[in-house]
Design a protein around this motif. Sequence first.
Motif, PDB file in Angstrom:
ATOM      1  N   TYR A   6       2.418 -13.021  -1.939  1.00  0.00           N
ATOM      2  CA  TYR A   6       2.397 -14.367  -2.492  1.00  0.00           C
ATOM      3  C   TYR A   6       3.816 -14.786  -2.851  1.00  0.00           C
ATOM      4  O   TYR A   6       4.636 -13.942  -3.208  1.00  0.00           O
ATOM      5  CB  TYR A   6       1.602 -14.417  -3.803  1.00  0.00           C
ATOM      6  CG  TYR A   6       0.121 -14.267  -3.692  1.00  0.00           C
ATOM      7  CD1 TYR A   6      -0.696 -15.376  -3.626  1.00  0.00           C
ATOM      8  CD2 TYR A   6      -0.469 -13.006  -3.695  1.00  0.00           C
ATOM      9  CE1 TYR A   6      -2.076 -15.242  -3.558  1.00  0.00           C
ATOM     10  CE2 TYR A   6      -1.842 -12.865  -3.624  1.00  0.00           C
ATOM     11  CZ  TYR A   6      -2.639 -13.984  -3.556  1.00  0.00           C
ATOM     12  OH  TYR A   6      -4.001 -13.842  -3.499  1.00  0.00           O
TER      13      TYR A   6
ATOM     14  N   SER B  25      -1.992 -19.996  -6.376  1.00  0.00           N
ATOM     15  CA  SER B  25      -1.130 -19.781  -5.219  1.00  0.00           C
ATOM     16  C   SER B  25      -1.951 -19.304  -4.032  1.00  0.00           C
ATOM     17  O   SER B  25      -3.027 -18.735  -4.192  1.00  0.00           O
ATOM     18  CB  SER B  25      -0.069 -18.732  -5.550  1.00  0.00           C
ATOM     19  OG  SER B  25       0.712 -19.146  -6.645  1.00  0.00           O
ATOM     20  N   ASN B  26      -1.422 -19.525  -2.856  1.00  0.00           N
ATOM     21  CA  ASN B  26      -2.066 -19.061  -1.629  1.00  0.00           C
ATOM     22  C   ASN B  26      -1.269 -17.898  -1.051  1.00  0.00           C
ATOM     23  O   ASN B  26      -0.039 -17.895  -1.121  1.00  0.00           O
ATOM     24  CB  ASN B  26      -2.154 -20.182  -0.598  1.00  0.00           C
ATOM     25  CG  ASN B  26      -3.130 -21.249  -1.004  1.00  0.00           C
ATOM     26  OD1 ASN B  26      -4.195 -20.955  -1.538  1.00  0.00           O
ATOM     27  ND2 ASN B  26      -2.777 -22.500  -0.784  1.00  0.00           N
ATOM     28  N   PRO B  27      -1.946 -16.937  -0.452  1.00  0.00           N
ATOM     29  CA  PRO B  27      -1.210 -15.817   0.149  1.00  0.00           C
ATOM     30  C   PRO B  27      -0.390 -16.281   1.343  1.00  0.00           C
ATOM     31  O   PRO B  27      -0.791 -17.175   2.078  1.00  0.00           O
ATOM     32  CB  PRO B  27      -2.313 -14.847   0.576  1.00  0.00           C
ATOM     33  CG  PRO B  27      -3.541 -15.675   0.687  1.00  0.00           C
ATOM     34  CD  PRO B  27      -3.385 -16.805  -0.280  1.00  0.00           C
TER      35      PRO B  27
END
Length: 100
Positions: free
Chosen positions: A55, A66-68
Motif C-alpha cells: 500500500y 487506501s487501495n493496494p
Amino acid sequence: MITITAVDPPGCGCTECLTGQYAPLDQATAQDIAALLSGQVSNHTSVDLRVTVTYTLAADRAIGASNPEAVCVEYAGTVWVLEPSDIVRDHGREGFTSPS
C-alpha cells in the motif's frame, strides 16, 4: 474466467488435476491464485502461502481508506504478482474479494 474449482497441492496428479477441474499449485496461474485468495475456488494446497500486500499510505488517510498497489503470493520460489484489479481488499469484512 475461472475454469477450475480448486487449487491442489504442488505436483498433484489426481484425476481432477489431469482433467483441468483442479490446478496443482505449481501449475496455477495468477488468475487461479487470485480466485483462491478471493474464495472463488477451494484451497486444497495443504501448504502455507506468503501473501504480501503493498500500500501507499497518504499522510491524511488510514490504511482502510487506501487501495493496494500490488499483491504478491509466494511459495517455494514461485511468485505470483497480482494487479490491484485482480484482487481488492474489502474493508468491510475479513479476506479478499473480487472487484465488482
